[in-house]
Design a protein around this motif. Structure first.
Motif, short mmCIF file in Angstrom:
data_model
loop_
_atom_site.label_atom_id
_atom_site.label_comp_id
_atom_site.label_asym_id
_atom_site.label_seq_id
_atom_site.Cartn_x
_atom_site.Cartn_y
_atom_site.Cartn_z
N ARG A 181 -2.37 4.35 10.30
CA ARG A 181 -3.49 4.62 9.39
C ARG A 181 -3.96 3.33 8.72
NH1 ARG A 181 0.13 8.95 8.34
NH2 ARG A 181 -0.68 10.96 9.09
N GLN A 182 -3.03 2.42 8.41
CA GLN A 182 -3.43 1.14 7.83
C GLN A 182 -4.22 0.31 8.84
OE1 GLN A 182 -3.05 -0.24 4.56
NE2 GLN A 182 -4.58 -1.51 5.56
N ALA A 183 -3.81 0.35 10.11
CA ALA A 183 -4.56 -0.36 11.15
C ALA A 183 -5.97 0.21 11.27
CB ALA A 183 -3.82 -0.27 12.48
N LEU A 184 -6.09 1.52 11.16
CA LEU A 184 -7.42 2.14 11.20
C LEU A 184 -8.25 1.69 10.01
CD1 LEU A 184 -9.58 4.18 12.12
CD2 LEU A 184 -8.30 5.95 10.87
N PRO A 230 -7.58 13.49 5.81
CA PRO A 230 -6.41 13.17 6.64
C PRO A 230 -6.41 11.75 7.21
CG PRO A 230 -7.89 14.68 7.79
CD PRO A 230 -8.36 14.61 6.37
N LEU A 231 -7.57 11.12 7.30
CA LEU A 231 -7.61 9.77 7.85
C LEU A 231 -6.85 8.77 6.99
CD1 LEU A 231 -11.36 9.57 8.95
CD2 LEU A 231 -9.37 9.79 10.46
N THR A 232 -6.81 9.01 5.69
CA THR A 232 -6.12 8.09 4.79
C THR A 232 -4.82 8.66 4.23
OG1 THR A 232 -7.68 8.82 3.08
CG2 THR A 232 -8.11 6.71 4.13
N GLY A 233 -4.48 9.88 4.57
CA GLY A 233 -3.15 10.41 4.34
C GLY A 233 -2.64 10.42 2.92
N GLY A 234 -3.51 10.38 1.92
CA GLY A 234 -3.07 10.44 0.52
C GLY A 234 -2.81 9.08 -0.12
N MET A 235 -2.84 8.00 0.67
CA MET A 235 -2.56 6.68 0.11
C MET A 235 -3.50 6.29 -1.03
SD MET A 235 -3.77 3.33 0.08
CE MET A 235 -4.83 3.19 1.53
N PRO A 236 -4.81 6.51 -0.92
CA PRO A 236 -5.70 6.00 -1.97
C PRO A 236 -5.44 6.56 -3.37
CG PRO A 236 -6.94 6.46 0.02
CD PRO A 236 -5.58 7.06 0.22
N VAL A 237 -4.78 7.71 -3.49
CA VAL A 237 -4.54 8.28 -4.82
C VAL A 237 -3.07 8.25 -5.19
CG1 VAL A 237 -6.59 9.76 -4.70
CG2 VAL A 237 -4.39 10.65 -3.88
N ASN A 238 -2.27 7.55 -4.41
CA ASN A 238 -0.82 7.54 -4.64
C ASN A 238 -0.45 6.57 -5.76
OD1 ASN A 238 1.83 8.24 -4.29
ND2 ASN A 238 2.05 7.34 -2.26
N VAL A 239 0.79 6.69 -6.21
CA VAL A 239 1.32 5.84 -7.26
C VAL A 239 1.37 4.38 -6.79
CG1 VAL A 239 3.75 6.13 -6.55
CG2 VAL A 239 3.19 5.67 -8.97
N ARG A 275 0.87 -1.18 0.00
CA ARG A 275 0.00 0.00 0.00
C ARG A 275 0.91 1.23 0.00
NH1 ARG A 275 -5.27 -0.43 2.27
NH2 ARG A 275 -6.36 -2.02 1.07
N SER A 276 0.68 2.14 -0.93
CA SER A 276 1.61 3.26 -1.11
C SER A 276 1.30 4.41 -0.16
CB SER A 276 1.57 3.75 -2.56
OG SER A 276 2.12 2.78 -3.43
N TRP A 277 1.66 4.23 1.11
CA TRP A 277 1.50 5.32 2.08
C TRP A 277 2.61 6.33 1.86
CZ3 TRP A 277 -2.82 5.64 4.85
CH2 TRP A 277 -3.59 4.48 5.02
N PRO A 278 2.28 7.61 1.68
CA PRO A 278 3.31 8.63 1.47
C PRO A 278 4.23 8.75 2.68
CG PRO A 278 1.15 9.46 0.85
CD PRO A 278 0.92 8.17 1.57
N ALA A 279 5.36 9.40 2.49
CA ALA A 279 6.28 9.65 3.59
C ALA A 279 5.64 10.62 4.58
CB ALA A 279 7.58 10.23 3.05
N ALA A 280 6.29 10.76 5.73
CA ALA A 280 5.73 11.60 6.80
C ALA A 280 5.47 13.03 6.32
CB ALA A 280 6.68 11.59 7.99
N GLY A 324 8.52 10.15 -3.23
CA GLY A 324 9.72 9.66 -3.91
C GLY A 324 9.99 8.19 -3.63
N SER A 325 9.91 7.79 -2.36
CA SER A 325 10.18 6.39 -2.02
C SER A 325 9.09 5.49 -2.57
CB SER A 325 10.30 6.22 -0.51
OG SER A 325 9.09 6.57 0.13
N ASN A 326 7.84 5.98 -2.64
CA ASN A 326 6.76 5.18 -3.23
C ASN A 326 7.01 4.94 -4.71
OD1 ASN A 326 4.74 7.33 -1.31
ND2 ASN A 326 5.09 5.19 -0.77
N VAL A 327 7.49 5.96 -5.41
CA VAL A 327 7.78 5.83 -6.84
C VAL A 327 8.87 4.80 -7.06
CG1 VAL A 327 8.67 7.02 -8.88
CG2 VAL A 327 6.99 8.16 -7.40
N GLU A 328 9.94 4.88 -6.27
CA GLU A 328 11.04 3.93 -6.41
C GLU A 328 10.57 2.50 -6.16
OE1 GLU A 328 14.17 5.09 -3.81
OE2 GLU A 328 14.52 7.02 -4.80
N ARG A 329 9.77 2.30 -5.11
CA ARG A 329 9.31 0.95 -4.80
C ARG A 329 8.33 0.44 -5.86
NH1 ARG A 329 8.38 1.58 0.10
NH2 ARG A 329 10.11 0.34 0.90
N ALA A 330 7.42 1.31 -6.30
CA ALA A 330 6.45 0.90 -7.32
C ALA A 330 7.17 0.46 -8.60
CB ALA A 330 5.49 2.05 -7.61
#
Length: 534
Positions: A351-354, A428-437, A184-189, A194-200
């Motif tokens: 956030r993933q636990a939530l 803010p509950l999902t922190g940008g993950m649902p629309v991330n790379v 799951r591509s959770w953005p950095a703090a 950048g790290s999500n792009v590299e991993r993806a």
């Protein structure tokens, strides 16, 4: 020509099942493409491509012989089968357009009617995911469904290709790329990606290098084709179905491609089937889903009854939200060590636990305890099981394979960065993950086939049921499925929260009105004259 068969162990890893169950709808049809070439016509067309027609014709020509392969026997102990549950193996082509080529085995399970005189047919139990096990779902729900329907059906399920006891694919991913909080591509703090792009990119390259034809065969359309082979193997002119979550899209696709093979069709917790939003839009919708659902948790966690349980987080629901959002931000800055070495409680893990906890009221106490442990300077947070280690490589492969093979995803990294920034502020509950790379942005070959547009052509034999506050398939998304099906369907809207509606009543959390309406339909074919609310 010699036929080759790919076999796999029937046993499924408990960690994989837990991880994929918490992944929800998106972890996540066509012939497998060994070359990775994109096949199909313009996105959003309802007409089948030439290759799809050829595939369907080939499947019809060979499927009659498949029935002899269904030899029912004892289920493996790893399935934890219910009383009377039996298992078998179904052989299907790896590539349905090449029926004499390599074949794969799918795990199938059946709970036969205990009242043959009452039996009216077979009901398929279609799991969610992508990545959930139908065999396991039958083990978990079969007894309750058989009791509810009074023996009217043989209950049958199968593990889709890539799952459980069926043939699997592998990507050869490193351990650090197979954790739930990294797949799951959770953005950095700080919100950067950048790290999500590299991993993806790394995951996509590994899957392209190691996945082969098996990985490319993991598509919704192939699951539909496998279902049709199963129907023929069962010897049933028509089948009924109860599909949940992602399984509703599979079931709706089957109902469109084989309308006169469907009897009574139940879609439980549906997503938007618009070809422009398949997979990518489902993931994006989870931000709204969390916002819809969180008030249920906030009301629960602020109720005076929680005081005696040591789980009351605040005096008022609005204070619970402020506490959770603030704690996630603090954990972004200062992660906490947990009971699992090497698995800190970061803002992303929190956030993933939530997100996982919002699926069911039964998960509320566990998340409330995690909040309390994270707030206690001397506490040691205990992570939910799906966040305590890397999932098996095969589980990671199915989690990304179907959604990346089904559709072409946006590829612009700057566009993803902008979307994440906006979504973090809005949700803010999902922190940008649902629309991330995701790895799909770099997927070799893109979509195997283009998705089709669902229509209202076909018999009016579909009953939808949808929670008003679903964290994974929001009610607004379910309404899009309802619109697409038109007069083919009726919809039951249920005033409750969580993911999944029918027969979730263990502990009194279900909805009697919704259950009665579905059961009546399965037993008599009677549906409400119009859409109704329970």
């Amino acid at each position: 020509m010699t036929t080759h068969r790919v076999r796999t162990s029937f046993a499924a890893s408990a960690l994989a099942i837990a991880a994929l169950a918490s992944a929800g709808l998106v972890a996540a049809g066509g012939p497998a493409s060994a070359t990775g070439d994109t096949v199909g016509n313009e996105a959003g067309t309802s007409a089948p491509s030439a290759i799809a027609v050829a595939t369907a014709t080939a499947a019809r020509n060979v499927s009659a012989a498949a029935g002899a392969d269904l030899q029912w026997g004892d289920c493996p102990a790893s399935v934890k089968p219910g009383e009377g549950q039996r298992c078998a193996t179904l052989s299907v082509p790896l590539d349905h357009s090449d029926p004499t080529g390599p074949r794969i085995d799918l795990a199938v399970s059946r709970l036969a009617s205990a009242r043959p005189e009452a039996r009216r047919g077979t009901l398929l139990v279609i799991p969610g995911g992508p990545g959930s096990s139908g065999v396991q779902r039958l083990a978990q729900k079969g007894a309750a469904l058989a009791k509810e329907t009074g023996g009217a059906y043989d209950l049958v399920a199968f593990d889709p290709r890539g799952v459980g006891g069926s043939a699997k694919a592998r990507c050869g991913l490193a351990d650090e790329d197979r954790w739930m909080v990294t797949l799951r591509s959770w953005p950095a703090a700080d919100g950067s990606i950048g790290s999500n792009v590299e991993r993806a990119r790394r995951i996509a390259e590994a899957c392209g290098r190691n996945g082969g034809a098996m990985l490319r065969s993991l598509t919704t359309a192939n699951q539909v084709r496998d279902m049709e082979v199963l129907r023929r193997a069962l010897g049933e002119p028509k089948v009924s179905a109860w599909a949940t979550s992602y399984g509703t899209y599979v079931a709706a696709r089957y109902a469109q491609e084989h309308p006169h093979r469907t009897d009574r069709w139940v879609l439980d917790s549906s997503a938007d089937p618009d070809p422009r939003r398949v997979a990518y839009g489902w993931l994006a919708d989870m931000a709204k889903g969390a916002e819809d659902r969180f008030p249920d948790f906030a009301a629960w966690a602020s109720h005076p009854d929680r005081e005696a349980e040591g789980l009351r987080l605040a005096d008022a629901p609005e204070d619970v939200r402020a506490l959770v959002v603030g704690l996630a931000a603090r954990l972004d800055r200062e992660p906490r060590a947990t009971a699992v070495p090497g698995a800190p409680l970061t803002g992303a893990a929190f956030r993933q636990a939530l997100q996982s906890a919002l699926y069911s009221d039964a998960a509320f106490p566990g998340f409330a305890r995690l909040v309390g442990q994270a707030l206690d300077p001397k506490g040691v947070p205990v992570l939910p099981p799906e966040l305590t280690g890397a999932m098996p490589d095969e589980a990671a492969a199915i989690m990304v394979g179907v959604i990346c093979n089904d559709v072409d995803w946006p590829r612009s990294v700057p566009a993803y960065a902008r979307a994440v920034a906006a979504d973090r502020a809005r949700h803010p509950l999902t922190g940008g993950m649902p629309v991330n790379v995701t790895p799909c942005a770099f997927w070799k070959g893109g979509a195997v086939e283009k998705p089709v547009r669902l229509t209202d052509d076909g018999p009016s034999n579909i009953l939808m049921i949808q929670n008003l506050r679903d964290p994974s398939t929001p009610y607004s998304s379910g309404l899009k499925m309802r619109e697409a099906l038109g007069e083919r369907a009726r919809m039951v809207s249920v005033d409750r929260g969580g993911h999944g509606v029918y027969l979730v009543g263990a502990g009194g959390a279900g909805n009697a009105c919704g259950d009665r309406t579905v059961t009546r339909f399965l037993l008599t074919g009677e549906r409400p004259e119009t859409d109704v609310r329970c």
